[in-house]
Design a protein around this motif. Structure first.
Motif, PDB file in Angstrom:
ATOM      1  N   ARG A 300       0.912  -1.109  -0.026  1.00 24.01           N
ATOM      2  CA  ARG A 300       0.001   0.039  -0.010  1.00 24.01           C
ATOM      3  C   ARG A 300       0.886   1.241   0.033  1.00 24.01           C
ATOM      4  O   ARG A 300       2.055   1.214   0.375  1.00 24.01           O
ATOM      5  CB  ARG A 300      -0.938   0.140   1.295  1.00 24.01           C
ATOM      6  CG  ARG A 300      -0.226   0.223   2.565  1.00 24.01           C
ATOM      7  CD  ARG A 300      -1.355   0.431   3.860  1.00 24.01           C
ATOM      8  NE  ARG A 300      -0.663   0.596   5.003  1.00 24.01           N
ATOM      9  CZ  ARG A 300      -0.056   1.659   5.558  1.00 24.01           C
ATOM     10  NH1 ARG A 300      -0.214   2.690   4.898  1.00 24.01           N
ATOM     11  NH2 ARG A 300       0.437   1.819   6.785  1.00 24.01           N
ATOM     12  N   ASN A 301       0.238   2.434  -0.146  1.00 22.00           N
ATOM     13  CA  ASN A 301       0.982   3.744  -0.192  1.00 22.00           C
ATOM     14  C   ASN A 301       1.431   3.921   1.334  1.00 22.00           C
ATOM     15  O   ASN A 301       0.425   3.670   2.545  1.00 22.00           O
ATOM     16  CB  ASN A 301       0.280   4.796  -0.855  1.00 22.00           C
ATOM     17  CG  ASN A 301      -0.130   4.570  -2.280  1.00 22.00           C
ATOM     18  OD1 ASN A 301       0.332   3.777  -2.818  1.00 22.00           O
ATOM     19  ND2 ASN A 301      -1.126   5.306  -2.800  1.00 22.00           N
ATOM     20  N   ILE A 326      12.136   8.102  -7.164  1.00 15.36           N
ATOM     21  CA  ILE A 326      11.445   8.817  -7.740  1.00 15.36           C
ATOM     22  C   ILE A 326      12.027   9.283  -9.250  1.00 15.36           C
ATOM     23  O   ILE A 326      11.496   9.361 -10.305  1.00 15.36           O
ATOM     24  CB  ILE A 326      11.295  10.110  -6.975  1.00 15.36           C
ATOM     25  CG1 ILE A 326      10.222   9.755  -6.026  1.00 15.36           C
ATOM     26  CG2 ILE A 326      10.751  11.435  -8.080  1.00 15.36           C
ATOM     27  CD1 ILE A 326       9.938  10.877  -4.911  1.00 15.36           C
ATOM     28  N   ASP A 327      13.337   9.345  -9.327  1.00 14.09           N
ATOM     29  CA  ASP A 327      14.252   9.720 -10.433  1.00 14.09           C
ATOM     30  C   ASP A 327      14.289   8.666 -11.376  1.00 14.09           C
ATOM     31  O   ASP A 327      14.277   9.166 -12.660  1.00 14.09           O
ATOM     32  CB  ASP A 327      15.632   9.901 -10.071  1.00 14.09           C
ATOM     33  CG  ASP A 327      16.463  10.473 -11.162  1.00 14.09           C
ATOM     34  OD1 ASP A 327      16.185  11.579 -11.876  1.00 14.09           O
ATOM     35  OD2 ASP A 327      17.600   9.994 -11.233  1.00 14.09           O
ATOM     36  N   LEU A 328      13.965   7.482 -11.084  1.00 11.91           N
ATOM     37  CA  LEU A 328      13.984   6.265 -12.106  1.00 11.91           C
ATOM     38  C   LEU A 328      12.688   6.113 -12.387  1.00 11.91           C
ATOM     39  O   LEU A 328      12.290   5.159 -13.365  1.00 11.91           O
ATOM     40  CB  LEU A 328      14.377   4.892 -11.273  1.00 11.91           C
ATOM     41  CG  LEU A 328      15.827   4.715 -11.409  1.00 11.91           C
ATOM     42  CD1 LEU A 328      16.334   3.525 -10.690  1.00 11.91           C
ATOM     43  CD2 LEU A 328      16.172   4.436 -13.159  1.00 11.91           C
ATOM     44  N   ARG A 332       6.156   7.447  -7.203  1.00 12.63           N
ATOM     45  CA  ARG A 332       5.419   8.744  -7.544  1.00 12.63           C
ATOM     46  C   ARG A 332       4.866   9.355  -6.208  1.00 12.63           C
ATOM     47  O   ARG A 332       4.520   8.448  -5.448  1.00 12.63           O
ATOM     48  CB  ARG A 332       4.731   8.678  -8.893  1.00 12.63           C
ATOM     49  CG  ARG A 332       3.471   7.660  -8.667  1.00 12.63           C
ATOM     50  CD  ARG A 332       2.639   7.692  -9.867  1.00 12.63           C
ATOM     51  NE  ARG A 332       1.639   6.553  -9.792  1.00 12.63           N
ATOM     52  CZ  ARG A 332       1.764   5.761 -10.819  1.00 12.63           C
ATOM     53  NH1 ARG A 332       2.603   5.578 -11.633  1.00 12.63           N
ATOM     54  NH2 ARG A 332       0.659   4.710 -10.798  1.00 12.63           N
ATOM     55  N   ILE A 333       4.576  10.530  -6.508  1.00 15.51           N
ATOM     56  CA  ILE A 333       4.218  11.255  -5.041  1.00 15.51           C
ATOM     57  C   ILE A 333       2.706  11.482  -5.343  1.00 15.51           C
ATOM     58  O   ILE A 333       2.567  11.954  -6.196  1.00 15.51           O
ATOM     59  CB  ILE A 333       4.815  12.506  -4.795  1.00 15.51           C
ATOM     60  CG1 ILE A 333       6.399  12.634  -4.299  1.00 15.51           C
ATOM     61  CG2 ILE A 333       4.352  13.290  -3.554  1.00 15.51           C
ATOM     62  CD1 ILE A 333       7.154  13.625  -4.286  1.00 15.51           C
ATOM     63  N   THR A 334       1.963  11.233  -4.260  1.00 14.14           N
ATOM     64  CA  THR A 334       0.353  11.285  -4.400  1.00 14.14           C
ATOM     65  C   THR A 334       0.096  12.135  -2.936  1.00 14.14           C
ATOM     66  O   THR A 334       0.686  12.428  -1.957  1.00 14.14           O
ATOM     67  CB  THR A 334      -0.434  10.301  -4.416  1.00 14.14           C
ATOM     68  OG1 THR A 334      -0.129   9.374  -3.345  1.00 14.14           O
ATOM     69  CG2 THR A 334       0.021   9.380  -5.535  1.00 14.14           C
ATOM     70  N   LYS A 335      -1.120  12.600  -3.135  1.00 13.59           N
ATOM     71  CA  LYS A 335      -1.623  13.665  -1.820  1.00 13.59           C
ATOM     72  C   LYS A 335      -2.871  12.925  -1.585  1.00 13.59           C
ATOM     73  O   LYS A 335      -3.898  12.562  -2.297  1.00 13.59           O
ATOM     74  CB  LYS A 335      -1.575  14.804  -2.186  1.00 13.59           C
ATOM     75  CG  LYS A 335      -2.083  15.731  -0.842  1.00 13.59           C
ATOM     76  CD  LYS A 335      -1.666  17.212  -1.102  1.00 13.59           C
ATOM     77  CE  LYS A 335      -2.142  18.173   0.213  1.00 13.59           C
ATOM     78  NZ  LYS A 335      -1.826  19.543  -0.116  1.00 13.59           N
ATOM     79  N   ALA A 336      -2.985  12.592  -0.057  1.00 13.28           N
ATOM     80  CA  ALA A 336      -4.447  12.229   0.225  1.00 13.28           C
ATOM     81  C   ALA A 336      -4.515  12.461   1.877  1.00 13.28           C
ATOM     82  O   ALA A 336      -3.317  12.420   2.598  1.00 13.28           O
ATOM     83  CB  ALA A 336      -4.480  10.555   0.290  1.00 13.28           C
ATOM     84  N   ASP A 337      -5.585  12.771   2.366  1.00  9.92           N
ATOM     85  CA  ASP A 337      -5.807  13.082   3.732  1.00  9.92           C
ATOM     86  C   ASP A 337      -4.951  14.138   4.256  1.00  9.92           C
ATOM     87  O   ASP A 337      -4.441  14.278   5.545  1.00  9.92           O
ATOM     88  CB  ASP A 337      -5.732  11.796   4.724  1.00  9.92           C
ATOM     89  CG  ASP A 337      -6.762  11.011   4.066  1.00  9.92           C
ATOM     90  OD1 ASP A 337      -7.955  11.299   3.600  1.00  9.92           O
ATOM     91  OD2 ASP A 337      -6.517   9.728   4.083  1.00  9.92           O
ATOM     92  N   GLY A 338      -4.390  15.001   3.561  1.00  7.44           N
ATOM     93  CA  GLY A 338      -3.693  16.256   3.779  1.00  7.44           C
ATOM     94  C   GLY A 338      -2.270  15.661   4.063  1.00  7.44           C
ATOM     95  O   GLY A 338      -1.256  16.650   4.473  1.00  7.44           O
ATOM     96  N   ARG A 339      -1.837  14.520   3.551  1.00  3.55           N
ATOM     97  CA  ARG A 339      -0.522  14.003   3.671  1.00  3.55           C
ATOM     98  C   ARG A 339      -0.098  13.662   2.276  1.00  3.55           C
ATOM     99  O   ARG A 339      -0.722  13.567   1.448  1.00  3.55           O
ATOM    100  CB  ARG A 339      -0.405  12.721   4.575  1.00  3.55           C
ATOM    101  CG  ARG A 339      -0.517  12.884   6.046  1.00  3.55           C
ATOM    102  CD  ARG A 339      -0.664  11.643   6.556  1.00  3.55           C
ATOM    103  NE  ARG A 339      -0.283  12.000   8.246  1.00  3.55           N
ATOM    104  CZ  ARG A 339      -0.762  11.164   9.133  1.00  3.55           C
ATOM    105  NH1 ARG A 339      -1.333   9.940   8.732  1.00  3.55           N
ATOM    106  NH2 ARG A 339      -0.582  11.440  10.618  1.00  3.55           N
ATOM    107  N   ASP A 345       4.993   2.547  -8.582  1.00  2.00           N
ATOM    108  CA  ASP A 345       4.721   2.508  -9.995  1.00  2.00           C
ATOM    109  C   ASP A 345       5.007   1.067 -10.520  1.00  2.00           C
ATOM    110  O   ASP A 345       6.067   0.833 -10.966  1.00  2.00           O
ATOM    111  CB  ASP A 345       5.308   3.708 -10.660  1.00  2.00           C
ATOM    112  CG  ASP A 345       4.821   3.389 -12.219  1.00  2.00           C
ATOM    113  OD1 ASP A 345       4.148   2.370 -12.834  1.00  2.00           O
ATOM    114  OD2 ASP A 345       4.830   4.539 -13.028  1.00  2.00           O
ATOM    115  N   ALA A 346       4.101  -0.007 -10.465  1.00  2.00           N
ATOM    116  CA  ALA A 346       4.414  -1.256 -10.652  1.00  2.00           C
ATOM    117  C   ALA A 346       4.710  -1.492 -12.047  1.00  2.00           C
ATOM    118  O   ALA A 346       5.411  -2.291 -12.481  1.00  2.00           O
ATOM    119  CB  ALA A 346       3.280  -2.347 -10.086  1.00  2.00           C
ATOM    120  N   ASP A 347       4.092  -0.933 -12.867  1.00  2.00           N
ATOM    121  CA  ASP A 347       4.258  -0.876 -14.393  1.00  2.00           C
ATOM    122  C   ASP A 347       5.596  -0.619 -14.779  1.00  2.00           C
ATOM    123  O   ASP A 347       6.356  -1.256 -15.556  1.00  2.00           O
ATOM    124  CB  ASP A 347       3.148  -0.060 -15.048  1.00  2.00           C
ATOM    125  CG  ASP A 347       1.884  -0.832 -15.089  1.00  2.00           C
ATOM    126  OD1 ASP A 347       1.692  -2.037 -14.808  1.00  2.00           O
ATOM    127  OD2 ASP A 347       0.665  -0.141 -15.343  1.00  2.00           O
TER     128      ASP A 347
END
Length: 362
Positions: A300-301, A326-328, A332-339, A345-347
């Motif tokens: 999970r994230n 992240i450079d590779l 990736r960065i996501t945002k949820a619940d203010g965090r 990225d499994a693909d």
């Protein structure tokens, strides 16, 4: 400035140059295939089949002549050097027939000189003994004496070259027969396909150079654009697959340069980028902490604080490792619940693993 130099380029297909390239590639096929495998550059299946078909339609005598006169080097270090010199030694030959006529009428002694010059230069031997090249190439008595005085490591090749130096008219006759046989039996059946590929490649590169000349000079032609100071014909060769060749010539005041590019030069750059990316990928995942991080994100994230706690690392350390991933493009960065969360990225991971497998095993 680079845009102005790009405008000097005239993209197209030149049959005589493709004929010379096809003859050279056919003569050196096994060596070129092995060299390509070592360099990570493989001929596509159609080109391989094309070359095998060309060779299969030739007599044993012609194949023996090709083996002797072309050798097994990626350099133009035998007859191919002379063939190119004859092409560039006069006004552009629009057809292979015109180029044949020029070759038939070329001074036989000079043809032999160009062969010797290419072989000795490749061997790193100063065979002129300080003499002026212009005088040696016209001296029928001196040329065989100099060749005899400078043996080559390959004694059989040296003996053959001495025969060429002693009997220049015979050498020209032999090579004319070779050219005519290759043209009739090997090149003509592939002529239309090679022209279609060359013209298609010319349109492709013309568009690429127009869109981004700076990157095209650097990555496709791999030459300094400052070399392009006058009208430059660009021949795109399918049979060569990958090549970078630049020659500046002057024809009776009609200043022009020539550039040859392989049909897959742009793909070579992508393969190099893939190789660099694979190397980077292997270095990044070689660290156990980054493997653990990917393992956690597989389920999970997580946000940075969670990762720091679960992995017993400082926030600074988490930031360092995630930035590499992240450079590779692995996370990736996501945002949820203010965090701020990190997401796998499994693909992208699967793609990089497949790419690594292809590079190491294919």
């Amino acid at each position: 400035m680079i845009e102005q130099q790009q405008q000097l380029l005239e993209f197209g297909y030149c049959e005589p140059l493709e004929f010379i390239a096809a003859l050279s590639m056919a003569a050196k096929k096994d060596f070129m295939l092995e060299f390509g495998r070592e360099m990570g550059i493989a001929l596509d299946e159609e080109a391989t089949n094309m070359l095998e078909g060309m060779i299969g339609r030739l007599s044993r005598h012609v194949k023996r002549e090709m083996n002797l006169l072309f050798g097994k080097s990626t350099l133009y270090d035998r007859l191919d050097a002379g063939l190119y010199n004859v092409f560039f030694g006069g006004e552009e030959a629009a057809t292979t027939k015109e180029w044949f006529e020029r070759y038939r009428n070329w001074d036989a002694l000079d043809l032999v000189y160009m062969l010797l010059e290419a072989v000795y230069e490749s061997a790193g031997i100063d065979w002129l003994d300080g003499r002026d090249a212009a005088s040696v190439r016209t001296d029928a008595q001196l040329l065989p004496l100099l060749a005899a005085a400078h043996p080559l490591p390959d004694a059989e090749l040296h003996a053959e070259l001495l025969d060429c130096a002693r009997y220049p008219e015979e050498f020209r006759h032999r090579t004319v027969l070779l050219l005519e046989s290759f043209w009739t039996h090997a090149f003509l059946p592939e002529r239309e396909r090679l022209a279609a590929f060359g013209e298609e490649g010319a349109r492709k590169y013309e568009a690429l150079f127009a869109a981004d000349p700076e990157q095209s000079f650097a990555r496709i032609a791999r030459i300094d654009p400052k070399l392009v100071t006058k009208r430059t014909r660009v021949h795109v060769s399918y049979i060569s697959q990958v090549c970078m060749f630049f020659n500046a010539v002057d024809w009776r005041g009609d200043a022009c340069s020539w550039m040859s590019l392989g049909y897959f030069n742009d793909a070579l750059e992508r393969r190099q980028e893939d190789k660099d990316m694979t190397e980077k990928f292997l270095k990044v995942i070689a660290d156990k902490r980054r493997l653990d991080l990917l393992e956690l994100l597989k389920t999970r994230n997580h946000y940075a604080g969670e990762l720091a706690q679960l992995m017993a690392l400082t926030p600074a350390a988490i930031n360092y490792h995630t930035n590499l991933l992240i450079d590779l493009g692995l996370i990736r960065i996501t945002k949820a619940d203010g965090r701020i969360y990190y997401e796998l990225d499994a693909d992208r991971l699967s793609m990089l693993m497949d790419q690594t497998k292809r590079m190491l095993l294919n």
